[in-house]
Design a protein around this motif. Sequence first.
Motif, PDB file in Angstrom:
ATOM      1  N   ALA A  44       0.835  -1.202   0.000  1.00  0.00           N
ATOM      2  CA  ALA A  44       0.000   0.000   0.000  1.00  0.00           C
ATOM      3  C   ALA A  44       0.866   1.248   0.000  1.00  0.00           C
ATOM      4  O   ALA A  44       2.048   1.214   0.367  1.00  0.00           O
ATOM      5  CB  ALA A  44      -0.926   0.002   1.212  1.00  0.00           C
ATOM      6  N   PRO A  46       0.680   5.625   1.015  1.00  0.00           N
ATOM      7  CA  PRO A  46      -0.138   6.654   1.663  1.00  0.00           C
ATOM      8  C   PRO A  46      -0.970   7.419   0.640  1.00  0.00           C
ATOM      9  O   PRO A  46      -0.547   7.614  -0.508  1.00  0.00           O
ATOM     10  CB  PRO A  46       0.909   7.576   2.307  1.00  0.00           C
ATOM     11  N   ARG A  47      -2.136   7.855   1.048  1.00  0.00           N
ATOM     12  CA  ARG A  47      -2.930   8.711   0.183  1.00  0.00           C
ATOM     13  C   ARG A  47      -2.188  10.022  -0.049  1.00  0.00           C
ATOM     14  O   ARG A  47      -1.467  10.497   0.822  1.00  0.00           O
ATOM     15  CB  ARG A  47      -4.301   8.980   0.806  1.00  0.00           C
ATOM     16  N   TRP A  69       5.256   7.144  -3.625  1.00  0.00           N
ATOM     17  CA  TRP A  69       4.393   8.126  -2.967  1.00  0.00           C
ATOM     18  C   TRP A  69       4.901   9.548  -3.174  1.00  0.00           C
ATOM     19  O   TRP A  69       6.093   9.820  -3.088  1.00  0.00           O
ATOM     20  CB  TRP A  69       4.331   7.818  -1.466  1.00  0.00           C
ATOM     21  N   GLU A 119      -3.796  11.957   6.897  1.00  0.00           N
ATOM     22  CA  GLU A 119      -3.402  10.612   6.492  1.00  0.00           C
ATOM     23  C   GLU A 119      -2.352  10.090   7.468  1.00  0.00           C
ATOM     24  O   GLU A 119      -1.312  10.733   7.701  1.00  0.00           O
ATOM     25  CB  GLU A 119      -2.822  10.634   5.075  1.00  0.00           C
ATOM     26  N   ALA A 121       0.100   6.919   8.014  1.00  0.00           N
ATOM     27  CA  ALA A 121       0.654   5.768   7.296  1.00  0.00           C
ATOM     28  C   ALA A 121       1.673   5.080   8.196  1.00  0.00           C
ATOM     29  O   ALA A 121       2.684   5.677   8.577  1.00  0.00           O
ATOM     30  CB  ALA A 121       1.310   6.224   6.000  1.00  0.00           C
ATOM     31  N   HIS A 142      -7.652   9.201   7.976  1.00  0.00           N
ATOM     32  CA  HIS A 142      -7.584   7.981   7.179  1.00  0.00           C
ATOM     33  C   HIS A 142      -6.261   7.287   7.501  1.00  0.00           C
ATOM     34  O   HIS A 142      -5.214   7.935   7.562  1.00  0.00           O
ATOM     35  CB  HIS A 142      -7.642   8.287   5.679  1.00  0.00           C
ATOM     36  N   GLU A 143      -6.323   5.998   7.732  1.00  0.00           N
ATOM     37  CA  GLU A 143      -5.116   5.239   8.072  1.00  0.00           C
ATOM     38  C   GLU A 143      -4.784   4.240   6.970  1.00  0.00           C
ATOM     39  O   GLU A 143      -5.651   3.497   6.514  1.00  0.00           O
ATOM     40  CB  GLU A 143      -5.302   4.495   9.396  1.00  0.00           C
ATOM     41  N   THR A 144      -3.520   4.224   6.562  1.00  0.00           N
ATOM     42  CA  THR A 144      -3.026   3.260   5.590  1.00  0.00           C
ATOM     43  C   THR A 144      -1.996   2.355   6.257  1.00  0.00           C
ATOM     44  O   THR A 144      -1.031   2.853   6.862  1.00  0.00           O
ATOM     45  CB  THR A 144      -2.369   3.968   4.386  1.00  0.00           C
TER      46      THR A 144
END
Length: 247
Positions: A44, A46-47, A69, A119, A121, A142-144
């Motif tokens: 994944a 991070p956004r 990223w 975000e 991460a 939001h969590e990545t």
Amino acid sequence: MTQETRIAVFRPDDERLAEAVELLEALGADPIADPMLAVEPTGASPRADGDYTILTSKTGVELARAEGWTPSGTVCAIGDRTARALREAGYDVDLIPEEFSSVGLVRALDGEVAGARVEVARSDHGSPVLTEGLNDAGAFVHETVLYRLVRPPESGVSVERAAAGELEGALFTSSLTVEHFLAATDERDLREEAIAGLSTAVVGAIGEPTRATAEREGIAVDAVPENADFEELACGVVERAAPSYRE
């Protein structure tokens, strides 16, 4: 001090373990290297549309960079090691909290993030203190999950040494290292013996959450450094474990 001051260290089997072993040897101790954590990347990233992005570890930075990223907004790092990794990867660092912890970062951002997209991460074992604190501050969080932390199947040599009374010290650097150490004791049916062995050693915990986890499981903690710093932890434990200190 003699080479009989045996100190168990549980860091991941990468440069962190190599540096820990080198430090302990420089302090005159005999390192018992027993990695209790291994990294499994999730793939994944991070956004990239956050007003704030938080990285909590050097590993997370390296994995984010490997996924290509590109950060946006304010980039936050918990601690100098993470900040250094961000800069080495070519990213700017906008905020490092004075206290290198989830609590410290929440304090630093409180009053700034209401209505902002944040975000986070990190690993799959990140503290809920960070996300819950940011939510309470009014952020849209939001969590990545960039990586999972698992116990290497070959871990456990320190369990056998503890059970035999052959450790003078142990360095727990997260709650997860405590949990994985105990899982290794259960695999060997040596939980009681290993905990008893640690009771005669100098047990160090990197911070209060790690101390709380250890003591909840019956492991008495003797040393917690003022700062969540491995070198400070190691120096404190080695000094107290030295024969001259115990005499």
